[in-house]
Design a protein around this motif. Structure first.
Motif, PDB file in Angstrom:
ATOM      1  N   GLN A  47       1.018  -1.235   0.098  1.00  0.00           N
ATOM      2  CA  GLN A  47       0.122   0.270  -0.068  1.00  0.00           C
ATOM      3  C   GLN A  47       0.987   1.474   0.423  1.00  0.00           C
ATOM      4  OE1 GLN A  47      -2.479   0.564   2.995  1.00  0.00           O
ATOM      5  NE2 GLN A  47      -2.726   3.210   2.702  1.00  0.00           N
ATOM      6  N   GLY A  48       1.930   1.347   1.026  1.00  0.00           N
ATOM      7  CA  GLY A  48       2.149   2.715   1.178  1.00  0.00           C
ATOM      8  C   GLY A  48       3.125   2.828  -0.322  1.00  0.00           C
ATOM      9  N   ARG A  49       3.828   1.891  -0.927  1.00  0.00           N
ATOM     10  CA  ARG A  49       4.224   2.161  -1.659  1.00  0.00           C
ATOM     11  C   ARG A  49       3.378   2.460  -3.296  1.00  0.00           C
ATOM     12  NH1 ARG A  49       8.548  -1.886  -0.323  1.00  0.00           N
ATOM     13  NH2 ARG A  49      10.888  -1.144  -0.146  1.00  0.00           N
ATOM     14  N   THR A  50       2.468   1.810  -3.055  1.00  0.00           N
ATOM     15  CA  THR A  50       1.411   2.416  -4.483  1.00  0.00           C
ATOM     16  C   THR A  50       1.017   3.769  -4.042  1.00  0.00           C
ATOM     17  OG1 THR A  50       0.799  -0.047  -4.622  1.00  0.00           O
ATOM     18  CG2 THR A  50      -1.275   1.729  -5.244  1.00  0.00           C
ATOM     19  N   VAL A  51       0.897   4.497  -3.093  1.00  0.00           N
ATOM     20  CA  VAL A  51       0.308   6.069  -2.959  1.00  0.00           C
ATOM     21  C   VAL A  51       1.511   6.309  -3.472  1.00  0.00           C
ATOM     22  CG1 VAL A  51       0.133   7.427  -1.142  1.00  0.00           C
ATOM     23  CG2 VAL A  51      -1.141   4.858  -1.276  1.00  0.00           C
ATOM     24  N   VAL A  52       2.700   6.212  -3.045  1.00  0.00           N
ATOM     25  CA  VAL A  52       3.891   6.841  -3.309  1.00  0.00           C
ATOM     26  C   VAL A  52       4.412   6.621  -5.265  1.00  0.00           C
ATOM     27  CG1 VAL A  52       6.503   7.310  -3.536  1.00  0.00           C
ATOM     28  CG2 VAL A  52       5.126   6.306  -0.725  1.00  0.00           C
ATOM     29  N   ALA A  53       4.368   5.833  -5.274  1.00  0.00           N
ATOM     30  CA  ALA A  53       3.805   5.825  -7.022  1.00  0.00           C
ATOM     31  C   ALA A  53       2.612   6.815  -7.700  1.00  0.00           C
ATOM     32  CB  ALA A  53       4.150   4.511  -7.295  1.00  0.00           C
ATOM     33  N   ASN A  54       1.677   6.504  -6.989  1.00  0.00           N
ATOM     34  CA  ASN A  54       0.777   6.856  -7.312  1.00  0.00           C
ATOM     35  C   ASN A  54       0.448   8.728  -7.277  1.00  0.00           C
ATOM     36  OD1 ASN A  54      -1.179   4.970  -8.334  1.00  0.00           O
ATOM     37  ND2 ASN A  54      -1.813   4.951  -7.053  1.00  0.00           N
ATOM     38  N   ALA A  55       1.293   8.982  -6.057  1.00  0.00           N
ATOM     39  CA  ALA A  55       2.235  10.087  -5.492  1.00  0.00           C
ATOM     40  C   ALA A  55       2.957  11.121  -6.852  1.00  0.00           C
ATOM     41  CB  ALA A  55       1.962  11.106  -4.551  1.00  0.00           C
ATOM     42  N   VAL A  56       3.781  10.235  -6.938  1.00  0.00           N
ATOM     43  CA  VAL A  56       4.992  10.985  -8.129  1.00  0.00           C
ATOM     44  C   VAL A  56       3.968  10.480  -9.763  1.00  0.00           C
ATOM     45  CG1 VAL A  56       7.464  10.087  -9.072  1.00  0.00           C
ATOM     46  CG2 VAL A  56       6.673   9.636  -7.318  1.00  0.00           C
ATOM     47  N   ARG A  57       3.967  10.211  -9.556  1.00  0.00           N
ATOM     48  CA  ARG A  57       2.685   9.957 -11.071  1.00  0.00           C
ATOM     49  C   ARG A  57       2.709  11.550 -11.831  1.00  0.00           C
ATOM     50  NH1 ARG A  57      -0.810   5.233 -13.601  1.00  0.00           N
ATOM     51  NH2 ARG A  57      -1.956   5.318 -11.606  1.00  0.00           N
ATOM     52  N   ALA A  58       1.556  12.051 -10.106  1.00  0.00           N
ATOM     53  CA  ALA A  58       0.188  12.727 -10.176  1.00  0.00           C
ATOM     54  C   ALA A  58       1.119  14.021 -10.030  1.00  0.00           C
ATOM     55  CB  ALA A  58      -0.558  12.764  -8.924  1.00  0.00           C
ATOM     56  N   ALA A  59       2.639  13.623  -9.906  1.00  0.00           N
ATOM     57  CA  ALA A  59       2.619  15.075  -9.015  1.00  0.00           C
ATOM     58  C   ALA A  59       4.016  15.557 -10.643  1.00  0.00           C
ATOM     59  CB  ALA A  59       5.183  14.900  -8.409  1.00  0.00           C
ATOM     60  N   LEU A  60       4.232  14.605 -11.759  1.00  0.00           N
ATOM     61  CA  LEU A  60       4.626  14.374 -12.581  1.00  0.00           C
ATOM     62  C   LEU A  60       4.048  14.897 -13.797  1.00  0.00           C
ATOM     63  CD1 LEU A  60       6.457  11.126 -13.252  1.00  0.00           C
ATOM     64  CD2 LEU A  60       7.716  13.254 -13.270  1.00  0.00           C
ATOM     65  N   GLN A  61       3.065  14.939 -13.796  1.00  0.00           N
ATOM     66  CA  GLN A  61       1.895  14.883 -14.772  1.00  0.00           C
ATOM     67  C   GLN A  61       1.277  16.417 -14.486  1.00  0.00           C
ATOM     68  OE1 GLN A  61      -1.440  13.030 -13.849  1.00  0.00           O
ATOM     69  NE2 GLN A  61      -1.596  10.957 -15.357  1.00  0.00           N
ATOM     70  N   ARG A  62       1.652  16.855 -12.755  1.00  0.00           N
ATOM     71  CA  ARG A  62       1.236  18.453 -12.351  1.00  0.00           C
ATOM     72  C   ARG A  62       2.636  19.719 -13.699  1.00  0.00           C
ATOM     73  NH1 ARG A  62      -0.390  16.714  -7.522  1.00  0.00           N
ATOM     74  NH2 ARG A  62       1.700  16.366  -7.024  1.00  0.00           N
ATOM     75  N   ILE A  63       3.586  18.860 -13.794  1.00  0.00           N
ATOM     76  CA  ILE A  63       4.624  19.470 -14.563  1.00  0.00           C
ATOM     77  C   ILE A  63       4.754  19.954 -15.452  1.00  0.00           C
ATOM     78  CG2 ILE A  63       5.843  20.333 -12.497  1.00  0.00           C
ATOM     79  CD1 ILE A  63       7.590  17.864 -13.083  1.00  0.00           C
ATOM     80  N   GLY A  64       3.996  19.121 -16.604  1.00  0.00           N
ATOM     81  CA  GLY A  64       3.062  18.511 -17.587  1.00  0.00           C
ATOM     82  C   GLY A  64       4.122  16.916 -18.917  1.00  0.00           C
ATOM     83  N   LEU A  65       4.566  16.658 -17.383  1.00  0.00           N
ATOM     84  CA  LEU A  65       6.142  15.335 -17.858  1.00  0.00           C
ATOM     85  C   LEU A  65       3.969  14.067 -17.337  1.00  0.00           C
ATOM     86  CD1 LEU A  65       8.636  15.742 -16.313  1.00  0.00           C
ATOM     87  CD2 LEU A  65       8.153  16.545 -18.414  1.00  0.00           C
ATOM     88  N   LYS A  66       4.830  12.648 -18.129  1.00  0.00           N
ATOM     89  CA  LYS A  66       4.232  11.514 -17.909  1.00  0.00           C
ATOM     90  C   LYS A  66       5.021  10.561 -17.332  1.00  0.00           C
ATOM     91  CE  LYS A  66       2.382  11.554 -23.380  1.00  0.00           C
ATOM     92  NZ  LYS A  66       2.303  11.595 -24.095  1.00  0.00           N
TER      93      LYS A  66
END
Length: 550
Positions: A398-417
């Protein structure tokens, strides 16, 4: 040495057999389900100790998350074995609850010059078989630790010679000044074995049915493989007598561990996951204590794709929501953090390291502001946005899944995939140890701890030739400063160098820090006394465990 998530060894680190951040029996990102409060990450208070016990206890049942593979820490340095043996086997130095160190079986230590350490072996100490501890045992133990086939061998790489120079004196000479060696002697590299007992046991030493070959407040009294392990107070102990007479260890994980604590079948545990304590938040009759630890939750980039550019790494650090990760992934029981090593590493010069940590917070915000995101987008524009998605390596916990999703969301916020690559938990450790396993990822959702209470026990991971420098960071000035700090014996001067090294590491985003991970002690609410800090891995915590009331 420092220690990555599923603990293995390396030049800078050893990794634990189970992930330090493995979650308890919880799923999803619902903070309420974890027993968390959205404000917990901000208000969580860390204390190195618990209130002193007033009453003695005859028997205590304690939980481990795994059965030890061996009780020979030279050949099997697992956390489960260490939690047991820290009460049984003494070291030349001892790590204190506040993460400082002091001489122990070395009654005195002096440094006639910066390349020499002279240890006076404590008199009046006996092993658990009744034989006297001698300087010969100390020298033999040090040489065993230094054997290339043993777990602690890398701690002795700078040692030129070790000799007995008096009836109770050992002299160690170094190739170059070594500021961290005495800290290693407070760890497994400082255990003093009974030479005769270890030699007689041969390859069977450390297995069920064998003696412990140590001095210490407790002795091993029984190990039923697959069932339990028991230690009892040693009547001939040279120091303060333990409050608890006998400790029986059993092992359980996830929901079984939580249930045993909830029902009173067990009296306590040092939880490898903060979420174990969080899952017990509403349980009656249980206290939870959180202490300083060197452990951290981190992103470890590789040189494969877009994150090889330091500007993209800095942009990601500005955009990721650390507070959201702490709340949703760990029930608020980890803390957003700006450096890749937890505050338990501050075994000296604490105010200086705390101030340096605060200064770096602007590059690792708890929650990104509009200004942070604007700055991150500027960095991406300057670097040139990578065309391919950033591949995030994780497992399904669970913890790593949450982190991975947060990283993907952060990338999207700055125009990256971002693209998540999930592997089975049993396979996750390979990311750390095998370059081929991480050949298809750009960043690993990782965790790390160091065994020494000194930030310089971590920052050698950024050296140009470090096997843990996956992103290929090269800076001659950084390398020079690291080596200078590792050879600086004066604490104040070493701290100044460490702060400079830390700033350079964070500015280059060699790794991206997310949160510090406190130690978690879960205890029957009638009991108190043991440390709450990470010192429990190296300090005789059971000796101070007792009842709140006399």
């Amino acid at each position: 040495m420092s220690n990555p998530g599923p603990r293995r060894r390396s030049a800078a680190a050893c990794l634990v057999a189970t992930t330090l951040l493995a979650t308890a029996a919880c799923s999803g990102a619902d903070t309420t389900a974890l027993g968390g409060d959205p404000a917990d990450a901000a208000k969580l208070k860390l204390t190195a100790t618990t209130p002193a016990a007033k009453g003695r206890q005859d028997k205590v049942n304690w939980l481990l998350e795994d059965e030890p593979d061996s009780l020979d820490l030279d050949t099997q340095g697992s956390s489960a074995g260490r939690v047991v043996l820290t009460n049984v086997c003494e070291r030349l130095y001892q790590l204190q609850p506040d993460m400082s160190i002091k001489p122990l079986l070395a009654a005195k230590a002096r440094t006639p010059d910066d390349r020499t350490l002279v240890l006076t072996v404590r008199d009046g100490v006996t092993f658990h078989d009744g034989s006297k501890l001698t300087a010969d045992d100390v020298l033999w133990s040090l040489k065993r630790h230094a054997d290339p086939d043993m777990e602690q061998a890398d701690e002795f790489g700078n040692v030129r010679s070790m000799r007995k120079t008096g009836a109770r004196e050992i002299t160690i000479r170094f190739k170059a000044p070594d500021a961290l060696f005495t800290k290693a002697l407070a760890g497994d590299a400082g255990i003093v074995w009974n030479k005769e007992q270890v030699t007689a046991a041969g390859k069977e030493f450390g297995t069920p049915g064998q003696g412990d070959a140590c001095s210490g407040p407790y002795e091993l009294s029984g190990w039923k493989s697959g069932d339990s392990l028991t230690i009892k107070a040693y009547d001939g102990y040279w120091g303060k007598k333990p409050l608890t007479r006998q400790v029986t260890f059993r092992w359980a994980s996830d929901s079984a561990l939580v249930n045993a604590l909830r029902t009173g079948a067990a009296d306590g545990t040092y939880a490898e996951s903060p979420n174990t304590a969080s899952a017990l938040r509403t349980a009656k009759g249980i206290d939870r204590h959180y202490g300083p630890s060197t452990a951290s939750l981190v992103l470890i980039p590789t040189a494969r794709g877009g994150l090889k550019d330091p500007q993209i790494r800095r942009a990601l650090s500005l955009a990721v929501d650390r507070e959201g990760i702490a709340r949703s992934g760990y029930g608020g029981l980890v803390q957003p953090w700006a450096t890749p090593v937890g505050s338990g590493a501050w075994g000296y010069e604490k105010p200086r390291f705390a101030a340096a940590q605060r200064k770096l917070a602007s590059s690792a915000p708890a929650s990104p502001t509009a200004d942070d995101l604007a700055e991150a987008k500027k960095l991406v524009k300057s670097a040139g946005a990578p065309a391919d998605p950033v591949v995030i390596g994780t497992d399904s916990s669970q913890g790593r899944t949450v982190v991975a999703n947060a990283v993907r969301a952060a990338l999207q916020r700055i125009g990256l995939k971002g693209q998540i690559k999930t592997v089975p938990t049993a396979q996750f450790e390979e990311f750390y140890s095998d370059p081929q396993a991480r050949a298809d990822i750009d960043v690993l959702v990782g965790d790390w701890y160091i065994s020494k209470a000194d930030p310089m026990g971590f920052y050698d991971n950024g050296l140009s030739d470090s096997s843990n420098n996956w992103v290929g960071f090269k800076d001659a000035t950084y390398d020079k400063l690291v080596h200078r700090a590792l050879g600086t014996l004066d604490d104040a001067r070493r701290a100044a160098l460490a702060v400079d090294v830390q700033r350079r590491f964070v500015d280059a985003a060699v790794w991206i820090p997310l949160a510090q991970v406190p130690s978690a002690l879960v205890l029957d609410d009638r009991m108190t006394g043991p440390p709450a800090s990470q010192s429990y891995l190296y300090y005789p915590w059971a000796a101070e465990l007792g009842l709140k009331k006399g």
